[in-house]
Design a protein around this motif. Structure first.
Motif, PDB file in Angstrom:
ATOM      1  N   LEU A  96       6.445 -16.089  -3.650  1.00 50.47           N
ATOM      2  CA  LEU A  96       7.795 -16.606  -3.856  1.00 50.47           C
ATOM      3  C   LEU A  96       7.809 -18.116  -4.056  1.00 50.47           C
ATOM      4  O   LEU A  96       8.826 -18.672  -4.491  1.00 50.47           O
ATOM      5  CB  LEU A  96       8.680 -16.252  -2.650  1.00 50.47           C
ATOM      6  N   SER A  97       6.694 -18.771  -3.741  1.00 46.02           N
ATOM      7  CA  SER A  97       6.647 -20.228  -3.849  1.00 46.02           C
ATOM      8  C   SER A  97       6.565 -20.663  -5.312  1.00 46.02           C
ATOM      9  O   SER A  97       5.990 -19.968  -6.163  1.00 46.02           O
ATOM     10  CB  SER A  97       5.445 -20.768  -3.073  1.00 46.02           C
ATOM     11  N   SER A  98       7.110 -21.831  -5.589  1.00 45.61           N
ATOM     12  CA  SER A  98       7.057 -22.379  -6.951  1.00 45.61           C
ATOM     13  C   SER A  98       5.651 -22.852  -7.312  1.00 45.61           C
ATOM     14  O   SER A  98       5.347 -23.053  -8.489  1.00 45.61           O
ATOM     15  CB  SER A  98       8.041 -23.550  -7.077  1.00 45.61           C
ATOM     16  N   TYR A  99       4.803 -23.029  -6.305  1.00 46.90           N
ATOM     17  CA  TYR A  99       3.427 -23.448  -6.581  1.00 46.90           C
ATOM     18  C   TYR A  99       2.603 -22.316  -7.196  1.00 46.90           C
ATOM     19  O   TYR A  99       1.572 -22.568  -7.809  1.00 46.90           O
ATOM     20  CB  TYR A  99       2.741 -23.918  -5.294  1.00 46.90           C
ATOM     21  N   ILE A 100       3.042 -21.091  -6.971  1.00 46.69           N
ATOM     22  CA  ILE A 100       2.307 -19.944  -7.502  1.00 46.69           C
ATOM     23  C   ILE A 100       2.871 -19.624  -8.883  1.00 46.69           C
ATOM     24  O   ILE A 100       3.886 -18.938  -9.023  1.00 46.69           O
ATOM     25  CB  ILE A 100       2.421 -18.727  -6.560  1.00 46.69           C
ATOM     26  N   ASN A 101       2.230 -20.170  -9.878  1.00 44.22           N
ATOM     27  CA  ASN A 101       2.616 -19.912 -11.262  1.00 44.22           C
ATOM     28  C   ASN A 101       1.351 -19.751 -12.096  1.00 44.22           C
ATOM     29  O   ASN A 101       0.227 -19.929 -11.608  1.00 44.22           O
ATOM     30  CB  ASN A 101       3.498 -21.044 -11.806  1.00 44.22           C
ATOM     31  N   ASN A 102       1.544 -19.418 -13.342  1.00 50.94           N
ATOM     32  CA  ASN A 102       0.404 -19.124 -14.210  1.00 50.94           C
ATOM     33  C   ASN A 102      -0.495 -20.346 -14.394  1.00 50.94           C
ATOM     34  O   ASN A 102      -1.720 -20.237 -14.438  1.00 50.94           O
ATOM     35  CB  ASN A 102       0.910 -18.630 -15.567  1.00 50.94           C
ATOM     36  N   ASP A 111      -9.564 -28.838  -9.837  1.00 53.00           N
ATOM     37  CA  ASP A 111      -8.571 -29.536 -10.652  1.00 53.00           C
ATOM     38  C   ASP A 111      -7.240 -29.685  -9.933  1.00 53.00           C
ATOM     39  O   ASP A 111      -6.277 -30.185 -10.514  1.00 53.00           O
ATOM     40  CB  ASP A 111      -8.350 -28.784 -11.974  1.00 53.00           C
ATOM     41  N   MET A 112      -7.166 -29.225  -8.677  1.00 51.11           N
ATOM     42  CA  MET A 112      -5.918 -29.300  -7.915  1.00 51.11           C
ATOM     43  C   MET A 112      -6.173 -30.011  -6.596  1.00 51.11           C
ATOM     44  O   MET A 112      -7.315 -30.196  -6.176  1.00 51.11           O
ATOM     45  CB  MET A 112      -5.371 -27.889  -7.662  1.00 51.11           C
ATOM     46  N   GLU A 113      -5.089 -30.360  -5.947  1.00 50.32           N
ATOM     47  CA  GLU A 113      -5.199 -31.013  -4.647  1.00 50.32           C
ATOM     48  C   GLU A 113      -3.904 -30.816  -3.879  1.00 50.32           C
ATOM     49  O   GLU A 113      -2.877 -30.406  -4.444  1.00 50.32           O
ATOM     50  CB  GLU A 113      -5.483 -32.508  -4.817  1.00 50.32           C
ATOM     51  N   GLY A 114      -3.969 -31.086  -2.587  1.00 44.50           N
ATOM     52  CA  GLY A 114      -2.777 -31.068  -1.756  1.00 44.50           C
ATOM     53  C   GLY A 114      -2.185 -29.685  -1.564  1.00 44.50           C
ATOM     54  O   GLY A 114      -2.883 -28.665  -1.493  1.00 44.50           O
ATOM     55  N   THR A 115      -0.861 -29.667  -1.504  1.00 43.76           N
ATOM     56  CA  THR A 115      -0.133 -28.433  -1.209  1.00 43.76           C
ATOM     57  C   THR A 115      -0.340 -27.379  -2.284  1.00 43.76           C
ATOM     58  O   THR A 115      -0.421 -26.183  -1.994  1.00 43.76           O
ATOM     59  CB  THR A 115       1.367 -28.738  -1.065  1.00 43.76           C
ATOM     60  N   ARG A 116      -0.437 -27.828  -3.521  1.00 43.11           N
ATOM     61  CA  ARG A 116      -0.625 -26.875  -4.613  1.00 43.11           C
ATOM     62  C   ARG A 116      -1.931 -26.101  -4.435  1.00 43.11           C
ATOM     63  O   ARG A 116      -1.961 -24.873  -4.573  1.00 43.11           O
ATOM     64  CB  ARG A 116      -0.629 -27.632  -5.944  1.00 43.11           C
ATOM     65  N   LEU A 117      -3.000 -26.806  -4.098  1.00 41.07           N
ATOM     66  CA  LEU A 117      -4.286 -26.145  -3.869  1.00 41.07           C
ATOM     67  C   LEU A 117      -4.218 -25.226  -2.656  1.00 41.07           C
ATOM     68  O   LEU A 117      -4.772 -24.118  -2.667  1.00 41.07           O
ATOM     69  CB  LEU A 117      -5.374 -27.199  -3.681  1.00 41.07           C
ATOM     70  N   LEU A 118      -3.524 -25.670  -1.612  1.00 42.06           N
ATOM     71  CA  LEU A 118      -3.421 -24.870  -0.393  1.00 42.06           C
ATOM     72  C   LEU A 118      -2.725 -23.540  -0.663  1.00 42.06           C
ATOM     73  O   LEU A 118      -3.185 -22.481  -0.203  1.00 42.06           O
ATOM     74  CB  LEU A 118      -2.660 -25.659   0.676  1.00 42.06           C
ATOM     75  N   VAL A 120      -2.443 -21.930  -3.543  1.00 45.52           N
ATOM     76  CA  VAL A 120      -3.247 -21.082  -4.426  1.00 45.52           C
ATOM     77  C   VAL A 120      -4.378 -20.415  -3.647  1.00 45.52           C
ATOM     78  O   VAL A 120      -4.624 -19.203  -3.773  1.00 45.52           O
ATOM     79  CB  VAL A 120      -3.800 -21.907  -5.606  1.00 45.52           C
ATOM     80  N   GLN A 121      -5.067 -21.204  -2.819  1.00 42.35           N
ATOM     81  CA  GLN A 121      -6.162 -20.628  -2.040  1.00 42.35           C
ATOM     82  C   GLN A 121      -5.645 -19.622  -1.014  1.00 42.35           C
ATOM     83  O   GLN A 121      -6.306 -18.612  -0.732  1.00 42.35           O
ATOM     84  CB  GLN A 121      -6.938 -21.745  -1.330  1.00 42.35           C
ATOM     85  N   ALA A 122      -4.469 -19.885  -0.469  1.00 44.40           N
ATOM     86  CA  ALA A 122      -3.903 -18.968   0.525  1.00 44.40           C
ATOM     87  C   ALA A 122      -3.572 -17.616  -0.096  1.00 44.40           C
ATOM     88  O   ALA A 122      -3.845 -16.561   0.495  1.00 44.40           O
ATOM     89  CB  ALA A 122      -2.657 -19.588   1.152  1.00 44.40           C
ATOM     90  N   ILE A 123      -3.002 -17.622  -1.295  1.00 45.34           N
ATOM     91  CA  ILE A 123      -2.646 -16.340  -1.903  1.00 45.34           C
ATOM     92  C   ILE A 123      -3.896 -15.586  -2.359  1.00 45.34           C
ATOM     93  O   ILE A 123      -3.948 -14.349  -2.319  1.00 45.34           O
ATOM     94  CB  ILE A 123      -1.658 -16.545  -3.079  1.00 45.34           C
TER      95      ILE A 123
END
Length: 301
Positions: A96-102, A111-118, A120-123
């Motif tokens: 449901l998060s906006s960070y999870i996109n294509n 190529d990522m860092e911070g919350t965005r990487l967290l 993606v790795q969590a899902i």
């Protein structure tokens, strides 16, 4: 075991039931021990392939009356069910998060860092956990259903689960796979269908968690390929044809020498036994010996 046999509808011999009813567990003599062993052996054979330890374990869990008993009468199954449900809820919540996109799902972890990487790795971990827990539950449930689950192997299921998590991350982040090429190939097989690369990556994490052995084989194949470039080529085995030919020639020479020796020995015996032998006869025997040697050489060549 008797109650288990009755619940399963197994035919229990009357003699076994009577022996168990008349058995005095406070009797410490040899007769009581012998009767107890007989009852145990008969019941163990009757409920096979179920194991007495598994039957006792499920009976003890039923007597505890835990509110989680509906998830299973084996503690491992209940724990793994909770992990699977938690992983499924986490997967749905993170999606449901906006960070999870294509865009983020296709990008590499480097190529990522911070919350965005967290996120993606969590899902991806949640997807791998679903696959790993599904595999462990499916395998453990087959043993529980057959009544032959052994608690001493409980740790192996958790090891399988953790290895599945690692395999999911390795397959999705550390092994370079062209998701665009995979999506295009899949779309070509199903015309008019658009394949999401993000869904492919999550599916890969789930597959990695479910089959850690697949990731192990991929890595093992990579190691073998690299080793083939680094390791020196194996020296070819020596050609034994030359040695075999030389040995054959040597054997033929030995046979020829033996034949000549036998011929000379025969002539010597002839001279010893017949002192009146003429020179013509000696010459004839030597000629025959020479002809034999000549024919033998021609046959070998």
């Amino acid at each position: 075991m008797m109650a288990f046999a009755f619940r399963k509808g197994l035919q229990v011999p009357e003699s076994t039931v009577m022996m168990l009813y008349q058995l005095d567990l406070t009797d410490k003599d040899a007769t009581g021990a012998r009767d107890l062993a007989r009852v145990h052996n008969r019941l163990a054979e009757l409920v096979s392939p179920a194991k007495p330890e598994t039957i006792w374990l499920m009976a003890e869990e039923s007597h505890k009356g835990s509110w989680l008993l509906f998830l299973g009468r084996v503690k491992l199954i209940r724990k793994m069910m909770l992990v699977a449900i938690s992983s499924l809820v986490a997967l749905i919540a993170l999606s449901l998060s906006s960070y999870i996109n294509n865009e983020n799902m296709v990008a590499s972890m480097f190529d990522m860092e911070g919350t965005r990487l967290l996120y993606v790795q969590a899902i991806l971990l949640a997807a791998a956990a679903i696959g790993a827990s599904f595999s462990a539950l499916f395998k453990a449930n087959s043993y529980v259903t057959a009544g032959c689950f052994d608690p001493k192997y409980e740790s192996s299921y958790w090891v399988r689960f953790v290895v599945g998590l690692i395999a999911g991350i390795i397959l999705t982040q550390l092994i370079p796979i062209d998701l665009k090429a995979v999506a295009d190939a899949t779309a070509a097989q199903h015309r008019g269908t658009e394949i999401s690369q993000a869904a492919l990556r999550i599916t890969m994490a789930l597959v990695g968690g479910f089959s850690a052995n697949l990731v192990y084989k991929i890595l093992d194949r990579v190691v073998e390929t690299i080793q083939s470039f680094i390791a020196p080529p194996a020296t070819p085995a020596p050609d034994n044809s030359t040695q075999s030919l030389a040995l054959q020639v040597r054997l033929q020479e030995l046979e020829q020498l033996t034949s000549v020796s036998l011929g000379i020995l025969a002539i010597q015996q002839k001279l010893t036994s017949d002192p009146d032998i003429t020179p013509e006869q000696i010459h004839l025997m030597l000629s025959e010996l020479t002809d034999t040697v000549t024919l033998s050489r021609h046959a070998q060549s």
